[in-house]
Design an enzyme around this catalytic site. Sequence first.
Site, PDB file in Angstrom:
ATOM      1  N   ASN A 124       1.126  -1.921  10.954  1.00  0.00           N
ATOM      2  CA  ASN A 124       1.214  -0.678  10.198  1.00  0.00           C
ATOM      3  C   ASN A 124       0.095   0.321  10.480  1.00  0.00           C
ATOM      4  O   ASN A 124       0.235   1.504  10.221  1.00  0.00           O
ATOM      5  CB  ASN A 124       1.249  -0.980   8.690  1.00  0.00           C
ATOM      6  CG  ASN A 124       0.157  -1.919   8.262  1.00  0.00           C
ATOM      7  OD1 ASN A 124       0.070  -3.050   8.751  1.00  0.00           O
ATOM      8  ND2 ASN A 124      -0.693  -1.482   7.357  1.00  0.00           N
ATOM      9  N   CYS A 175      -2.451   1.189   1.867  1.00  0.00           N
ATOM     10  CA  CYS A 175      -2.539  -0.053   1.097  1.00  0.00           C
ATOM     11  C   CYS A 175      -3.965  -0.578   1.057  1.00  0.00           C
ATOM     12  O   CYS A 175      -4.308  -1.420   0.254  1.00  0.00           O
ATOM     13  CB  CYS A 175      -1.682  -1.137   1.716  1.00  0.00           C
ATOM     14  SG  CYS A 175      -0.128  -0.549   2.219  1.00  0.00           S
TER      15      CYS A 175
HETATM   16  N1  PMP Z   1       3.818  -4.791   5.148  1.00  0.00           N
HETATM   17  C1  PMP Z   1       3.545  -3.718   5.900  1.00  0.00           C
HETATM   18  C2  PMP Z   1       3.387  -3.888   7.388  1.00  0.00           C
HETATM   19  C3  PMP Z   1       3.401  -2.466   5.301  1.00  0.00           C
HETATM   20  O1  PMP Z   1       3.127  -1.400   6.046  1.00  0.00           O
HETATM   21  C4  PMP Z   1       3.544  -2.362   3.892  1.00  0.00           C
HETATM   22  C5  PMP Z   1       3.339  -1.046   3.187  1.00  0.00           C
HETATM   23  N2  PMP Z   1       2.151  -0.413   3.515  1.00  0.00           N
HETATM   24  C6  PMP Z   1       3.849  -3.514   3.153  1.00  0.00           C
HETATM   25  C7  PMP Z   1       3.976  -4.712   3.826  1.00  0.00           C
HETATM   26  C8  PMP Z   1       4.021  -3.470   1.665  1.00  0.00           C
HETATM   27  O2  PMP Z   1       5.197  -2.788   1.338  1.00  0.00           O
HETATM   28  P1  PMP Z   1       5.545  -2.366  -0.171  1.00  0.00           P
HETATM   29  O3  PMP Z   1       4.851  -1.062  -0.400  1.00  0.00           O
HETATM   30  O4  PMP Z   1       7.030  -2.217  -0.178  1.00  0.00           O
HETATM   31  O5  PMP Z   1       5.095  -3.443  -1.056  1.00  0.00           O
END
Ligand code: PMP
Length: 379
Positions: A155, A326
Site C-alpha cells: 500500500n 493507516c
Molecule cells: N491492507 C492494506 C494493504 C491496506 O492498504 C488497508 C487500508 N489502508 C487495509 C489493509 C485496511 O483496510 P480497511 O480500511 O478496510 O480496514
Amino acid sequence: MKNVKSIYLDHAATTKPYDEVVSLFTKIETEHYGNSASIHGLGIDALSLLNKARELILKSFGLNKGYKVIFTSGATEANNLAILGYCLKHIHRGKHIITSNVEHPSVLECFKYLESQGFDVTYLKVNKDGVVEPQELIKAMTDKTILVSLMSTNNEIGSMNNLEELSKIVHQYPKAVFHSDTTQSIGKDKVNFSLIDMFAISGHKVHGLKGSGCLILKENVDLEPLVFGGGQEDGLRSGTVPVALACSLAKAISIVQSKISIESLRIAKIHQQFLVNLEKIDGLEFNSNEHGSPYILNFSLTHKKASVVVEALSNLGIYVSSVSACNSKREPMSYVVEALGKNSVASHNTIRLSFGDDNTEEDAELFTRELNKVLENIR
Ligand code: PMP
C-alpha cells in the site's frame, strides 16, 4: 491559494464511492430492510439479495464453487479473521507462521499478537524492490508452518509479490495455508485468486462504502470465530448482516474488476507521465520501481519535510499522502521504505501518489508545477 481544479492523488487511502453504489445502498436499506435471518417475506427477500451479492463477488474474481464470502467491516477485520481465526483453530498442527516486514499493520499486528501468545513467527525481509524473494520463503518453510501471509500489492510503495510462485511453495506443505492481503490489488492488478486460500478486500478502496469488506476463503479452510453471537456468516461473524453494505460491496467490486484491463493501461500512462516530470525535480528519491503497481508512485524528499509539503499541497487543493493513512498517526516514518534499505531521512519523508478513476495525464503537469513551487517556497 487553491487551484481551480483540485487533484486527488490518494486513492490508496480511500476512494469516492460510485453514485450507483450509493444509490443501491440507499435502495436496499430503505426498500429491502428485512433481517436476512428472518423467516418472513422481507427476511427472505434480504437473504436472496445477500446470496446474490456473494455470487457476484465470487464471479468477479473468476471463482465459483468451493469458496465462501464472509462479509466484514473492511480489510482490517478480514485480515484479523483470517490470521487469528486460522491460527487459533489449528494451533495443535504447528506453531510456526510466516509473514513479511512490509505488511499492512492489520496483518503485522496480528502476527505480533500471536508471537506474544507463543507462536514462532518468521518476518521475511523484502529485497530492495520491496518484494519477497521466493527463495527466502523456501528457506523459512518448515513442517510446523501452518500459515503464510504475504500481501499482493504494497500500500505504500506499490511493490507486487509473485503470488503464483509464493503460493506454490506454501502448498508443498500440506499443513500450511496461504493468506494474502489483496486490498490494494482489487480492480487494479490481474491476480489469479484461485491460488490463494484466503484473501481480504476493503470496500472503500474500490469505490464502495466505508465499513464494508469481506474475507474470501476456500470452503475447506476452517477458522475459529472472533465474534460470538447468533452464528451469522457461517458462524464466523455473528451479528445482523448489513445486507445493503454487502450488496454495495458486490456492486463496487464487479465494476472495478470488469475495468481492470482498460483502466490499468490508462493508469500506467498517467504513472509514466508523472514519473517523467518528477524525474526532472532535484531532491527526490524514488521508492517505487517499474515492476510495481502503476497505481502507486512513492518518492522521498531528500531536503524537505514531507509533512510540510503535504500540507502546502493540500492548501492548493492537491491531496497526497506522506506515510500511509493507516500508519500516519503512530509514527511519521515509513517502515516500508526503511525496509528497502533507505536511510532515515528517506523513510521519514516519503510522499505517496496513488492514482485512480478521476486522474488524467494533465494532472501530471499541474502537480509537478505546483510541487516545484512548493519545494522552492518552503525551507
Ligand atoms: N491492507 C492494506 C494493504 C491496506 O492498504 C488497508 C487500508 N489502508 C487495509 C489493509 C485496511 O483496510 P480497511 O480500511 O478496510 O480496514
